[in-house]
Design a protein around this motif. Structure first.
Motif, PDB file in Angstrom:
ATOM      1  N   ALA A 123       0.841  -1.209   0.000  1.00  0.00           N
ATOM      2  CA  ALA A 123       0.000   0.000   0.000  1.00  0.00           C
ATOM      3  C   ALA A 123       0.870   1.252   0.000  1.00  0.00           C
ATOM      4  O   ALA A 123       1.994   1.239   0.502  1.00  0.00           O
ATOM      5  N   SER A 124       0.298   2.341  -0.529  1.00  0.00           N
ATOM      6  CA  SER A 124       1.066   3.586  -0.613  1.00  0.00           C
ATOM      7  C   SER A 124       1.293   4.216   0.757  1.00  0.00           C
ATOM      8  O   SER A 124       2.261   4.942   0.954  1.00  0.00           O
ATOM      9  N   ASN A 125       0.393   3.936   1.727  1.00  0.00           N
ATOM     10  CA  ASN A 125       0.496   4.663   2.998  1.00  0.00           C
ATOM     11  C   ASN A 125       1.476   4.028   3.988  1.00  0.00           C
ATOM     12  O   ASN A 125       1.737   4.603   5.038  1.00  0.00           O
ATOM     13  N   LYS A 150       5.123  -6.586  -6.474  1.00  0.00           N
ATOM     14  CA  LYS A 150       4.847  -5.551  -7.461  1.00  0.00           C
ATOM     15  C   LYS A 150       5.024  -4.216  -6.733  1.00  0.00           C
ATOM     16  O   LYS A 150       4.302  -3.925  -5.771  1.00  0.00           O
ATOM     17  N   ALA A 186       3.842  -0.249 -13.506  1.00  0.00           N
ATOM     18  CA  ALA A 186       2.778   0.391 -12.737  1.00  0.00           C
ATOM     19  C   ALA A 186       1.379   0.076 -13.265  1.00  0.00           C
ATOM     20  O   ALA A 186       0.400   0.592 -12.748  1.00  0.00           O
ATOM     21  N   GLY A 191      -0.344  -6.325 -12.824  1.00  0.00           N
ATOM     22  CA  GLY A 191      -0.861  -6.923 -11.591  1.00  0.00           C
ATOM     23  C   GLY A 191      -1.762  -8.112 -11.906  1.00  0.00           C
ATOM     24  O   GLY A 191      -1.656  -9.174 -11.283  1.00  0.00           O
ATOM     25  N   ALA A 214     -10.571  -6.328  -6.951  1.00  0.00           N
ATOM     26  CA  ALA A 214     -10.177  -6.628  -8.343  1.00  0.00           C
ATOM     27  C   ALA A 214      -9.224  -7.831  -8.362  1.00  0.00           C
ATOM     28  O   ALA A 214      -9.415  -8.771  -9.146  1.00  0.00           O
TER      29      ALA A 214
HETATM   30  P1  NAP Z   1      -4.533   0.855  -3.877  1.00  0.00           P
HETATM   31  O1  NAP Z   1      -4.812   2.005  -4.756  1.00  0.00           O
HETATM   32  O2  NAP Z   1      -5.576  -0.196  -3.782  1.00  0.00           O
HETATM   33  O3  NAP Z   1      -3.150   0.239  -4.402  1.00  0.00           O
HETATM   34  C1  NAP Z   1      -2.500  -0.899  -3.832  1.00  0.00           C
HETATM   35  C2  NAP Z   1      -1.814  -1.699  -4.935  1.00  0.00           C
HETATM   36  O4  NAP Z   1      -2.818  -2.449  -5.638  1.00  0.00           O
HETATM   37  C3  NAP Z   1      -1.091  -0.883  -5.978  1.00  0.00           C
HETATM   38  O5  NAP Z   1       0.114  -1.541  -6.328  1.00  0.00           O
HETATM   39  C4  NAP Z   1      -2.049  -0.892  -7.146  1.00  0.00           C
HETATM   40  O6  NAP Z   1      -1.464  -0.888  -8.435  1.00  0.00           O
HETATM   41  C5  NAP Z   1      -2.705  -2.233  -7.028  1.00  0.00           C
HETATM   42  N1  NAP Z   1      -4.029  -2.221  -7.652  1.00  0.00           N
HETATM   43  C6  NAP Z   1      -5.089  -1.437  -7.277  1.00  0.00           C
HETATM   44  N2  NAP Z   1      -6.147  -1.699  -8.077  1.00  0.00           N
HETATM   45  C7  NAP Z   1      -5.746  -2.659  -8.950  1.00  0.00           C
HETATM   46  C8  NAP Z   1      -6.387  -3.338 -10.023  1.00  0.00           C
HETATM   47  N3  NAP Z   1      -7.656  -3.096 -10.351  1.00  0.00           N
HETATM   48  N4  NAP Z   1      -5.667  -4.242 -10.725  1.00  0.00           N
HETATM   49  C9  NAP Z   1      -4.370  -4.483 -10.418  1.00  0.00           C
HETATM   50  N5  NAP Z   1      -3.715  -3.872  -9.420  1.00  0.00           N
HETATM   51  C10 NAP Z   1      -4.396  -2.973  -8.687  1.00  0.00           C
HETATM   52  O7  NAP Z   1      -4.265   1.312  -2.363  1.00  0.00           O
HETATM   53  P2  NAP Z   1      -3.385   2.536  -1.811  1.00  0.00           P
HETATM   54  O8  NAP Z   1      -3.958   3.802  -2.323  1.00  0.00           O
HETATM   55  O9  NAP Z   1      -1.977   2.280  -2.056  1.00  0.00           O
HETATM   56  O10 NAP Z   1      -3.612   2.477  -0.214  1.00  0.00           O
HETATM   57  C11 NAP Z   1      -4.651   3.133   0.467  1.00  0.00           C
HETATM   58  C12 NAP Z   1      -5.737   2.150   0.901  1.00  0.00           C
HETATM   59  O11 NAP Z   1      -5.137   1.037   1.560  1.00  0.00           O
HETATM   60  C13 NAP Z   1      -6.749   2.690   1.902  1.00  0.00           C
HETATM   61  O12 NAP Z   1      -8.037   2.279   1.512  1.00  0.00           O
HETATM   62  C14 NAP Z   1      -6.363   2.037   3.223  1.00  0.00           C
HETATM   63  O13 NAP Z   1      -7.414   1.908   4.149  1.00  0.00           O
HETATM   64  C15 NAP Z   1      -5.859   0.714   2.732  1.00  0.00           C
HETATM   65  N6  NAP Z   1      -4.921   0.091   3.670  1.00  0.00           N
HETATM   66  C16 NAP Z   1      -5.295  -1.050   4.309  1.00  0.00           C
HETATM   67  C17 NAP Z   1      -4.437  -1.630   5.231  1.00  0.00           C
HETATM   68  C18 NAP Z   1      -4.830  -2.888   5.959  1.00  0.00           C
HETATM   69  O14 NAP Z   1      -3.984  -3.461   6.621  1.00  0.00           O
HETATM   70  N7  NAP Z   1      -6.068  -3.327   5.885  1.00  0.00           N
HETATM   71  C19 NAP Z   1      -3.189  -1.054   5.482  1.00  0.00           C
HETATM   72  C20 NAP Z   1      -2.830   0.096   4.795  1.00  0.00           C
HETATM   73  C21 NAP Z   1      -3.720   0.654   3.880  1.00  0.00           C
HETATM   74  P3  NAP Z   1      -0.849   0.443  -9.068  1.00  0.00           P
HETATM   75  O15 NAP Z   1       0.306   0.652  -8.205  1.00  0.00           O
HETATM   76  O16 NAP Z   1      -0.479   0.037 -10.440  1.00  0.00           O
HETATM   77  O17 NAP Z   1      -1.822   1.547  -8.931  1.00  0.00           O
END
Ligand code: NAP
Length: 492
Positions: A123-125, A150, A186, A191, A214
């Motif tokens: 995750a980005s955060n 990835k 990216a 993915g 997804a």
């Molecule tokens: P994100 O946008 O879902 O991205 C996470 C990863 O998944 C990225 O590498 C992204 O690829 C990939 N991805 C997203 N959609 C995809 C798809 N349709 N197909 C293939 N790959 C896909 O999440 P984020 O913005 O980094 O993080 C913020 C979110 O994470 C918040 O909702 C937060 O609550 C959640 N989070 C949850 C936890 C937990 O432990 N439950 C911990 C931290 C954060 P790309 O890089 O190519 O965009």
């Protein structure tokens, strides 16, 4: 050499190499794997301030926070090394033969074995702790799986620096060259290709609901479906009980203003929704919370995508029927900065609007004002699965609202009493996961030593000659681990 390639053919090569490396890597001893994990930790630490300043530049997160997160990440790696050295986590179970039983019982021995190649999305955060060498990678390598990460494009250079530290550890500890690989493409296509590759045995994901869902659907659509352990967003409901509100409204407001705006609300454990029963105490809490939030300075969010999503989702939430703006930071936000916001809605309006149950990722919280305990319970139960839920109350509150304590385990994986949900301790008893959609498999945790269980499956050997058994199951117990032998725990 670290493979950073992208085309479908190159992804296929990465996965072929990862599968071949798995065969060799799973044969390395627990101690060799432990040394490997410890070397990764030391190599990450050796990157020093250069890593922290690059990550700060990429994520807008302050160096102090990043230094803490790096410490947590290296501690996790060492925690899994310790788990490997101790060894009992494989759950070795032995039932010796009973030839004179009718029918005779054969000799049966069971243990956990690694599943294969695990694909990890961070995750980005959490650019360290839930990323390249984060909990998913550390636990999968500990399990004996090869790993393909990835990289998250929001902190690509950070990811490359950490991946290089892992590559150096592979070289210096003599691990199979491709037991860890790093893909920097990216695109969602990359993915999808990784999840659907025939050599992928399981997926670890931390991120948004949309992303996790997804990947889960890509995996389910494969010819041979595989598990996806997705940790997704959560709104972490907090129940404010009447007695504590009547006496502690101001201190509760201070505590929650801090938790809601910690890291500009960019935590999966952020308290996105607070529930209380209409009373003078709740009014006093709202007044104090409004004042606190008004004084908090805006700060930069992680990246432009998260910033845009925050403002769009927050504005949409504020436009819903019955939702009222209570307070927002008085200073106007600058470029990429978030503005903390608190809104209120009454319980009846909340129950009619499913959109209000969705995560607004950032420093936004909704206070739901309920008429009575029945309505509060209905609101709480209407929420989907959560990572955490919190009960704020006095002893008198807990005695008077005992039924709420019984509901909590159905809502979330972690139940917090008189605290805030932000902050996840890394320890053996932690549960970081919860009913869907907090995670796709509520039986597991993503944090703590038990995270390793996501990447293994049980195998039993029936009447296997002792010399052919894995060491963990041999009669002499050469690893000296705790085992369940004929229903008794023994180590001898
Ligand atoms: P994100 O946008 O879902 O991205 C996470 C990863 O998944 C990225 O590498 C992204 O690829 C990939 N991805 C997203 N959609 C995809 C798809 N349709 N197909 C293939 N790959 C896909 O999440 P984020 O913005 O980094 O993080 C913020 C979110 O994470 C918040 O909702 C937060 O609550 C959640 N989070 C949850 C936890 C937990 O432990 N439950 C911990 C931290 C954060 P790309 O890089 O190519 O965009």
């Amino acid at each position: 050499m670290m493979n950073t390639s992208h085309s479908p053919a190159q992804i296929d090569t990465v996965m072929q190499q990862a599968a071949a490396a798995f065969v060799a890597y799973q044969k390395t001893s627990p101690v060799q794997k432990a040394v490997f994990l410890e070397t990764i930790a030391a190599n990450i630490e050796a990157l020093g301030d250069a890593l922290i300043s690059k990550t700060s530049e990429e994520t807008n997160l302050p160096p102090a926070r990043l230094t803490g997160e790096r410490g947590r990440t290296t501690m996790q790696l060492r925690m899994f090394a310790q788990l490997l050295r101790e060894g009992s986590w494989v759950e070795a179970t032995v039932d010796t033969a009973i030839p004179d039983k009718t029918p005779p019982r054969p000799d049966i021995r069971k243990m956990l074995v690694p599943m294969g190649t695990v694909v990890v999305f961070g995750a980005s955060n959490f650019p360290f702790a839930y990323s390249t060498a984060g909990g998913d990678t550390a636990s999968a390598l500990a399990a004996g799986c090869s790993v393909v990460v990835k990289a998250h494009p929001a902190h690509l250079q950070t990811s490359i620096m950490v991946a290089d530290a892992i590559a150096a550890a592979i070289a210096s500890t003599g691990m199979p060259e491709h037991c860890f690989q790093h893909v920097t493409d990216a695109s969602f296509e990359a993915g999808k290709a990784l999840v659907q590759h025939p050599h992928t045995a399981a997926v670890g994901f931390t991120g948004s609901y949309t992303g996790g869902r997804a990947l889960y659907d890509y995996a389910a659509a494969r010819k041979s479906p595989i598990p996806v352990f997705a940790e997704m967003g959560s709104i972490n409901p907090v129940i404010l009980l009447p007695d504590t509100l009547s006496t502690n409204a101001e201190s509760l407001a201070k505590q929650y203003a801090g938790s809601i705006t910690l890291g500009m609300g960019q935590f999966c454990t952020n308290p996105g929704i607070l529930l209380g029963i209409a009373s003078e105490g709740l009014q006093a809490f709202l007044q104090a919370l409004a004042k606190e939030i008004g004084t908090i300075a805006p700060a930069k969010m992680l990246h432009a995508g998260i910033h845009k999503a925050y403002f769009e989702k927050m504005k949409t939430a504020l436009q819903q029927k019955g939702v009222k703006l209570l307070s927002q930071t008085t200073t106007a936000p600058g470029e990429l900065e978030a503005q903390p916001v608190i809104a209120t809605v009454d319980g009846a309006a909340f129950l009619l609007d499913p959109l209000l149950r969705e995560e607004v990722f950032g420093p936004y919280s909704l206070v739901v004002i309920c008429d009575n305990e029945a309505e509060l319970t209905a609101v709480w139960r209407s929420l989907t699965g959560q990572l955490t839920t919190t009960l704020m109350g006095t002893d008198a509150d807990f005695a008077a609202h005992a039924s709420l304590l019984e509901i909590a385990p159905a809502i979330a994986g972690r139940i917090v009493f008189n605290g805030v949900p932000t902050g996840v301790e890394v320890c053996a008893s932690m549960v970081h996961g919860g009913p869907f959609p907090a995670s796709t498999d509520s039986r597991f945790t993503a944090v703590g030593i038990h995270a390793v269980k996501r990447w293994v499956r049980p195998v039993c050997y029936q009447n296997c000659p002792d010399a052919l058994l894995p060491e963990a199951l041999q009669a002499a117990n050469p690893l000296g681990i705790w085992r369940l032998v004929n229903n008794e725990w023994v180590r001898a």
